[in-house]
Design an enzyme around this catalytic site. Sequence first.
Site, PDB file in Angstrom:
ATOM      1  CB  CYS A 183      -0.872   0.028   1.246  1.00 18.51           C
ATOM      2  SG  CYS A 183      -1.988  -1.359   1.346  1.00 18.51           S
ATOM      3  NE  ARG A 240       7.350   2.165  -1.681  1.00 19.70           N
ATOM      4  CZ  ARG A 240       7.845   1.564  -0.621  1.00 19.70           C
ATOM      5  NH1 ARG A 240       7.199   0.601  -0.035  1.00 19.70           N
ATOM      6  NH2 ARG A 240       9.002   1.929  -0.135  1.00 19.70           N
ATOM      7  CD1 TRP A 244      -1.604  -6.436  -2.633  1.00 17.97           C
ATOM      8  CD2 TRP A 244       0.424  -6.042  -1.825  1.00 17.97           C
ATOM      9  NE1 TRP A 244      -0.859  -7.559  -2.822  1.00 17.97           N
ATOM     10  CE2 TRP A 244       0.383  -7.358  -2.338  1.00 17.97           C
ATOM     11  CE3 TRP A 244       1.604  -5.581  -1.265  1.00 17.97           C
ATOM     12  CZ2 TRP A 244       1.491  -8.198  -2.293  1.00 17.97           C
ATOM     13  CZ3 TRP A 244       2.693  -6.427  -1.229  1.00 17.97           C
ATOM     14  CH2 TRP A 244       2.633  -7.721  -1.746  1.00 17.97           C
ATOM     15  CG  ASN A 254       0.122   2.356   3.674  1.00 17.54           C
ATOM     16  OD1 ASN A 254      -0.860   2.391   2.942  1.00 17.54           O
ATOM     17  ND2 ASN A 254       1.294   2.879   3.353  1.00 17.54           N
ATOM     18  N   GLY A 255      -1.210  -0.989   6.410  1.00 17.26           N
ATOM     19  CA  GLY A 255      -1.013  -1.868   7.565  1.00 17.26           C
ATOM     20  C   GLY A 255      -2.266  -2.650   7.887  1.00 17.26           C
ATOM     21  CD  GLU A 289      17.253 -14.945 -18.683  1.00 16.85           C
ATOM     22  OE1 GLU A 289      17.281 -14.908 -19.926  1.00 16.85           O
ATOM     23  OE2 GLU A 289      17.181 -13.919 -17.981  1.00 16.85           O
ATOM     24  CE  LYS A 328      19.485 -11.130 -17.555  1.00 17.66           C
ATOM     25  NZ  LYS A 328      18.234 -11.547 -18.104  1.00 17.66           N
ATOM     26  CD  GLU A 347      21.200  -8.618 -20.302  1.00 23.12           C
ATOM     27  OE1 GLU A 347      20.883  -7.618 -20.945  1.00 23.12           O
ATOM     28  OE2 GLU A 347      20.372  -9.379 -19.775  1.00 23.12           O
ATOM     29  CG  HIS A 363      26.293 -34.432 -30.348  1.00 26.76           C
ATOM     30  ND1 HIS A 363      26.465 -35.622 -31.014  1.00 26.76           N
ATOM     31  CD2 HIS A 363      25.307 -34.640 -29.454  1.00 26.76           C
ATOM     32  CE1 HIS A 363      25.603 -36.508 -30.555  1.00 26.76           C
ATOM     33  NE2 HIS A 363      24.887 -35.939 -29.594  1.00 26.76           N
ATOM     34  CE  LYS A 393      13.805  -3.265 -18.344  1.00 25.06           C
ATOM     35  NZ  LYS A 393      14.377  -4.582 -18.034  1.00 25.06           N
TER      36      LYS A 393
HETATM   37  C1  F6R Z   1      17.866  -9.358 -21.246  1.00 23.44           C
HETATM   38  C2  F6R Z   1      16.814  -8.484 -21.738  1.00 23.44           C
HETATM   39  C3  F6R Z   1      16.423  -8.566 -23.156  1.00 23.44           C
HETATM   40  C4  F6R Z   1      14.893  -8.486 -23.290  1.00 23.44           C
HETATM   41  C5  F6R Z   1      14.480  -8.391 -24.754  1.00 23.44           C
HETATM   42  C6  F6R Z   1      12.987  -8.402 -24.912  1.00 23.44           C
HETATM   43  O1  F6R Z   1      18.094  -9.171 -19.889  1.00 23.44           O
HETATM   44  O2  F6R Z   1      16.279  -7.698 -20.987  1.00 23.44           O
HETATM   45  O3  F6R Z   1      16.901  -9.711 -23.751  1.00 23.44           O
HETATM   46  O4  F6R Z   1      14.333  -9.608 -22.680  1.00 23.44           O
HETATM   47  O5  F6R Z   1      15.011  -7.219 -25.314  1.00 23.44           O
HETATM   48  O6  F6R Z   1      12.391  -7.324 -24.270  1.00 23.44           O
HETATM   49  P1  F6R Z   1      10.867  -7.326 -23.863  1.00 23.44           P
HETATM   50  O7  F6R Z   1      10.668  -8.414 -22.886  1.00 23.44           O
HETATM   51  O8  F6R Z   1      10.625  -5.960 -23.299  1.00 23.44           O
HETATM   52  O9  F6R Z   1      10.100  -7.564 -25.138  1.00 23.44           O
END
Ligand code: F6R
Length: 695
Positions: free
Chosen positions: A2, A33, A88, A115-116, A567, A571, A574, A590, A690
């Site tokens: 909340c 949040r 929430w 809240n709470g 995955e 991570k 990148e 292989h 992002k």
């Molecule tokens: C890796 C990462 C990217 C996204 C990709 C797809 O950590 O963030 O590989 O997963 O660019 O992005 P979305 O999910 O926003 O379509």
Amino acid sequence: MCGIFGYVNYLVEKSRGEIAETLIEGLQRLEYRGYDSAGLAIDGDIPDETYIVRQIGKVAALKKEYESKHYNPDVTFVSHAGIAHTRWATHGQPKVVNCHPQRSDVNNEFVVVHNGIITNYRELKQLLQNKGFVFESDTDTECIAKLFKHVYDTNIKNGNDPDFNELMKQILIEIDGSYGLLVKSIHYPNEVVATRRGSPLLVGVKTEKKLKVDFVDVEFSDVQEELNPTQKSMEAGQFVPVASGESALRQSRSRAFLSEDSMPQPTEFFLSSDPSSVIQHTKKVLFLEDDDIAHIYDGELHIHRARRDGNMSATRSIQTLEMELAQIMKGPYKHFMQKEIFEQPESTFNTMRGRVDFQNHTVTLGGLKSWLPTIRRCRRIIMIACGTSYHSCLATRSIFEELTEIPVSVELASDFLDRRSPVFRDDTCIFVSQSGETADSLLALQYCLERDAITVGVVNSVGSSISRQTHCGVHINAGPEIGVASTKAYTSQFIALVMIALSLSDDHVSKVQRRHEIIDGLEKIPEQIKTVLLLEDKIKKLCTEELANQRSLLLLGRGYQFASALEGALKIKEISYMHSEGVLAGELKHGVLALVDDQLPIIAFATRDSLFPKVMSAIEQVTARAGRPIIVRNEGDESIKIESALATLEVPLTVDCLQGLLNIIPLQMMSYWLAVNKGVDVDFPRNLAKSVTVE
Ligand code: F6R
Ligand code: UD1
């Protein structure tokens, strides 16, 4: 969680539109949040009128609801008090009647945001019902609003005219639990009282002139002692009216707010449960202590306490927040990525909240319900995504096929488009995207829409292009993800996809037992993630001592864990710029085996599922070539004893198809610490954005 926001202006003329906007913006700052509904209370057009606007869903939905009321936005208020809340759900479903502000009666005499949890609300409710109060909501908060009215009316009947803070003191004797509270009342126009216990609350102060002193005196009263503070008057069967011994305090001026010429000066106050919603208005803030009562009126902030407490300071300082907004939102964490990794117990819970009924083993996805029969009839399911989101599809493909008995293919959006893959109207295409704006995924969505396929979105950002353009879908409700590396979105996408598979198969009698097993598993996931997060120190050490100078890393997985390997490798690449590769354990012999020597670090996912023996044999192939694997295994699984192992990372055991949710977390932490050790800007790795809105 909340969130509370309040805004009081004194001698600062504001239109109703501006006030509402300030409140709504304040709530938007709290959105990160997580919450499920929102509301606000402001003054009406005539005296003694309070408007309450509430809506389930996002703050944007509240804004729309507010606009639909067509209140005159141009009415101006020289002084005004408004309160707002994001909720929430704890007591009662996310329904409009359960949203805050809660009110005392149909005239909105007292309105409360909270809240709470009030632990003795049942007893209070009973008592108030006996006194004729009619409750409208399932919340614990409503009893506070009604209690205010009852105590106020009792005082008035007995000839007392209590100050707002005196009323609050009386209320605090009656309620148990934890709270952050703001109260507004038609009996105390332009005033707010606020208090807290175990729930954060702060007051931001904005004045044109510098404050005279940077502290506020605490005003003590011993009024409670007269009232016997140990006994709730409610327990005695009735509420004792407050002794009205304090009105004289109204005459006292708070030193901080005294102007040179003793003239009242224009002041604005911002009350919030979180500094991130105040910082854009002012950096001058006062953090309330437990049991402080803040009373704002006539441009002054007074802090009251019921009793003088031995060690308690007699002042509260007005601090200057030097932090930037980003820093505040990061909380105790150094980077958003770390914060988001550590948020996963909450974010995974939020993905399931209100959707999975663990007791009855049912899953209800509001955004998919009416489409389920059509999807069940489709010829195949195509999951389409990029990067991490693509990995969440790979991780859940197998359980999708097992539960739905519909063939599932998983496609990288760019490749799918390059191939101009055939798509038909009896196909269901699921688009998984954190941002909902990824260009390749969006183009693939257009392509599928043109071919009349059913399109389903699994998206984090509400209102994003994919969320809007798909026929239906599921918001994963992980909360905003700011770090470029996707972490909490992955685990929430994973869970959302499992929930879709569970929904699609809820008419399969033969799957009942398996579905129960998975739903029981899901219930434990948030707690189990907490256990995995305890590995951070061990992982940090491993990154510093063993992996710091490495140039490359392999990750081995099989079956459900192949996605974890891919995955984990993504991570690490990148964020830490270290080459890493996820390898299907069965493919080792292989070709990849040629890379193995006593130098190359290899991480192997050896948690328990039907493929465990095969993974063990891959690990043996590695150790036979002097390789020193890092093993991810289940807690206490002593059957894996490898002398040459570099390290063992233990995670709790869950259902096979959910194990990837726990296994990925050590890898997220590893990529984070490898990057931090290298001095990389973790939240903004080079060359990456992002939201990838270009092809
Ligand atoms: C890796 C990462 C990217 C996204 C990709 C797809 O950590 O963030 O590989 O997963 O660019 O992005 P979305 O999910 O926003 O379509
Ligand atoms: C909705 C509310 C949620 C509230 C819940 C309970 C919103 C955004 N969600 O959640 O805050 O707690 O009711 O009453 O207001 N959709 C797409 N494509 C996507 C994602 C979603 O078309 O990629 C559509 C869905 O079909 C649905 C709507 O968007 O019509 C909202 O989806 P979702 O948030 O998942 O629905 P609920 O879980 O019902």
